[in-house]
Design an enzyme around this catalytic site. Structure first.
Site, PDB file in Angstrom:
ATOM      1  N   GLU A  13       0.853  -1.197   0.000  1.00 39.96           N
ATOM      2  CA  GLU A  13       0.000   0.000   0.000  1.00 39.96           C
ATOM      3  C   GLU A  13       0.880   1.235   0.000  1.00 39.96           C
ATOM      4  O   GLU A  13       1.858   1.264   0.750  1.00 39.96           O
ATOM      5  CB  GLU A  13      -0.904   0.001   1.235  1.00 39.96           C
ATOM      6  CG  GLU A  13      -1.904  -1.146   1.240  1.00 39.96           C
ATOM      7  CD  GLU A  13      -2.768  -1.162   2.512  1.00 39.96           C
ATOM      8  OE1 GLU A  13      -2.746  -0.171   3.270  1.00 39.96           O
ATOM      9  OE2 GLU A  13      -3.442  -2.171   2.740  1.00 39.96           O
ATOM     10  N   HIS A  61      -7.659   1.428   1.322  1.00 41.75           N
ATOM     11  CA  HIS A  61      -7.552   1.322   2.787  1.00 41.75           C
ATOM     12  C   HIS A  61      -8.345   2.453   3.459  1.00 41.75           C
ATOM     13  O   HIS A  61      -7.780   3.297   4.171  1.00 41.75           O
ATOM     14  CB  HIS A  61      -6.079   1.344   3.240  1.00 41.75           C
ATOM     15  CG  HIS A  61      -5.898   0.812   4.643  1.00 41.75           C
ATOM     16  ND1 HIS A  61      -4.762   0.157   5.050  1.00 41.75           N
ATOM     17  CD2 HIS A  61      -6.722   0.848   5.721  1.00 41.75           C
ATOM     18  CE1 HIS A  61      -4.888  -0.176   6.331  1.00 41.75           C
ATOM     19  NE2 HIS A  61      -6.068   0.237   6.756  1.00 41.75           N
TER      20      HIS A  61
HETATM   21  C1  8YV Z   1      -6.256   3.311   9.248  1.00 47.18           C
HETATM   22  C2  8YV Z   1      -6.289   0.971  10.353  1.00 47.18           C
HETATM   23  O1  8YV Z   1      -5.877   2.940   7.996  1.00 47.18           O
HETATM   24  O2  8YV Z   1      -6.955   1.338  12.587  1.00 47.18           O
HETATM   25  C3  8YV Z   1      -6.321   0.634  11.806  1.00 47.18           C
HETATM   26  O3  8YV Z   1      -5.691  -0.358  12.207  1.00 47.18           O
HETATM   27  O4  8YV Z   1      -5.751   0.274   9.583  1.00 47.18           O
HETATM   28  C4  8YV Z   1      -7.016   2.175   9.853  1.00 47.18           C
HETATM   29  O5  8YV Z   1      -7.930   2.641  10.719  1.00 47.18           O
HETATM   30  C5  8YV Z   1      -5.062   3.918   9.827  1.00 47.18           C
HETATM   31  O6  8YV Z   1      -4.434   3.126  10.728  1.00 47.18           O
HETATM   32  C6  8YV Z   1      -5.214   5.318  10.319  1.00 47.18           C
HETATM   33  O7  8YV Z   1      -3.945   5.826  10.641  1.00 47.18           O
END
Ligand code: 8YV
Length: 325
Positions: free
Chosen positions: A264, A283
């Site tokens: 990604e 994502h």
């Molecule tokens: C977001 C995620 O992509 O919470 C998670 O583990 O993968 C998603 O909510 C991201 O981490 C936001 O920074």
């Protein structure tokens, strides 16, 4: 006068929240995704006691070594596969995350992908825009009603998906490491292989770890029905993507809905972008204004609580906190 504790912020922070945090801490900004060890000058590094960061910050041994005074690192995410948890726990660094506040948003994208796949909604849009409709009707699609939804993983997000699926009259089964009483009335427990065999739609809701990496591979895909769809809104590397592409090309499964991938951002050259039986998202499971706000509120609250000696709401390694008391 006591100096304010110095904290790294490497996540998007709304102005009012920044103000609240700045009243208690001295903020050291690190652009999202950049390595704090390379961005923060050495003299300042030794004074950093806390951090709030996204999944793009690797909280590994090298980072822990670069910040010897770090006591808490708060993830702006529910996932924590960016963290070397064993190393952090050894160093007594508390790791926090944001469970609970994103379940609905991620479940919504899961259901959306399921409907896109079964009813071919993305292709349907292109069909109308291109004028193909004037030449004939769109091909028939598939019902989800009366079908079986299989959930691999039955945590908070899995349970919200299960509840939503009942509104579509689906039969819901799940597999988890252990049978979960909280799933009673929502979904029926089945053995792991059985889950892959019976599901018309199989949705992945397990975290990424050394054990779960590529845990959905050729063997599992081969168990699935040729008419089945696979959905992943969890973490890309949980599925062996090469095996999935193979199964999609060969038609041994009917399609896949992916919000997460092994790489990604996904490059356009990926074979996934060429497959007509795949629906892709960038994502975005938690990416709504409301949910991201709730996530950053919780991430900052966790950080401030930990620094203020109040038990944070969401700790990944609570043993570090308990040992401190
Ligand atoms: C977001 C995620 O992509 O919470 C998670 O583990 O993968 C998603 O909510 C991201 O981490 C936001 O920074």
């Amino acid at each position: 006068m006591n100096q304010k504790p110095k904290v790294i912020v490497s996540a998007p922070l709304p102005a009012d929240l920044r103000e609240r945090l700045a009243a208690r801490c001295e903020i050291v900004d690190v652009p999202t995704g950049q390595n704090p060890a390379e961005t923060v000058p050495a003299a300042l590094r030794e004074q950093i006691v806390g951090m709030v960061c996204t999944m793009r910050t690797k909280v590994d041994q090298a980072l822990l070594d670069a910040f010897p005074a770090l006591t808490v690192s708060s993830n702006f995410a529910v996932g924590f596969d960016n963290v070397d948890l064993a190393a952090a726990t050894r160093r007594k660094v508390l790791i926090c995350n944001t469970p609970g506040v994103l379940d609905g948003a991620v479940a919504d994208v899961t259901i959306g992908l399921m409907l896109c796949l079964a009813r071919n909604l993305v292709a349907g849009d292109a069909f109308v825009r291109s004028g193909e409709w004037t030449k004939g009707a769109f091909p028939l699609t598939r019902d989800i009603r009366g079908k079986t939804l299989g959930l691999l993983g039955m945590g908070r997000i899995g349970r919200v998906v299960a509840r939503a699926a009942h509104a579509f009259d689906m039969n819901v089964v799940y597999h988890n490491r252990r049978q979960d009483p909280q799933a009673d009335g929502l979904a029926t427990y089945v053995e792991r292989d059985e889950l892959f065999k019976v599901s018309d739609v199989l949705s992945v809701h397990i975290p990424l770890s050394a054990e779960t990496r590529h845990s959905v591979g050729q063997r599992e895909l081969a168990l699935m029905k040729p008419s089945a769809y696979l959905i992943n809104t969890a973490r890309g590397p949980v599925i062996d993507e090469a095996a999935l592409i193979e199964a999609l090309r060969a038609g041994t499964i009917a399609g896949a809905g992916l919000d997460v991938m092994e790489q990604e951002p996904l490059p356009a050259a990926s074979p996934l972008c060429q497959l007509p039986n795949v629906v892709l998202q960038a994502h975005v499971g938690s990416a709504t204004h409301e949910t991201r706000r709730a996530m950053i509120d919780l991430a900052v609250a966790n950080l401030m609580d930990a620094l203020g000696n109040k038990t944070p709401q969401a700790m990944v390694n609570p043993e570090v906190w308990q040992a401190r008391a």
